[in-house]
Design a protein around this motif. Structure first.
Motif: not given
Length: 188
Positions: A158-167, A171-179
């Motif tokens: 639900t809450t994190f459905a539109d987030y992509s996974r990071s290993s 990795g969560t800090l890079s990626g621009g505006n991507e969640k």
């Protein structure tokens, strides 16, 4: 106000003499400030000195504000961000304005420095096992865990459905505006 000058002097003496804050404050008579207040400010500033010194260094405030010594800037920055009542000076005071006009820059650097310290602490603790790491998780996180009546999978759906996974956390800090989302394998 003499409180900040006296606290800065104590921090300077602690670095030079390797004496304790307590002995420096309570062995001398004739402080203009209340010794208990002076001791509290000095010990708290000393406790946060690593992060605050890095913040001051990276912000470049000491190069701009010539009337500030590193120790004086440290105690003023401590009160600006970490004291409940803020800097105990009138807003028109020269020391108050010399630090508060750089508040945005200092705040940004403090946030970066705090994040770096948290990551370093977690990396050091990871070799000690899950229990050691759990002891250092912030209070709000522990309260959230206790009051939360859901499951990880439910939140991922639900809450994190539109987030992509990071290993990795980084990795969560890079990626621009991507969640991006990282799930810790030790403490999801």
């Amino acid at each position: 106000m003499s409180l900040y000058h006296e606290a800065a002097g104590i921090l300077q003496a602690v670095r030079k003499e390797q004496a304790s804050v307590k002995s420096l404050v309570f062995s001398k008579k004739g402080w203009k400030s209340d010794p208990k207040t002076l001791f509290a400010l000095s010990t708290e500033a000393a406790k946060w000195s690593e992060v605050l010194s890095e913040t001051l260094e990276k912000s470049g405030i000491l190069g701009v504000e010539k009337q500030l010594t590193p120790e004086l800037a440290l105690v003023l920055t401590h009160d600006l961000f970490l004291s409940k009542k803020g800097i105990a000076l009138p807003a028109s005071h020269g020391l108050y304005t010399s630090v508060s006009k750089h508040k945005v820059r200092l705040s940004a650097e403090l946030t970066k420095a705090s994040y770096d310290v948290d990551v370093q602490v977690l990396i050091k603790l990871s070799s000690k096992g899950r229990c050691a790491i759990n002891q250092h998780i912030s209070r709000w996180r522990e309260q959230w865990d206790c009051s939360c009546k859901t499951s990880l999978q439910s939140q991922l759906d639900t809450t994190f459905a539109d987030y992509s996974r990071s290993s990795t956390i980084r990795g969560t800090l890079s990626g621009g505006n991507e969640k991006r989302l990282h799930i810790d394998k030790h403490d999801p």
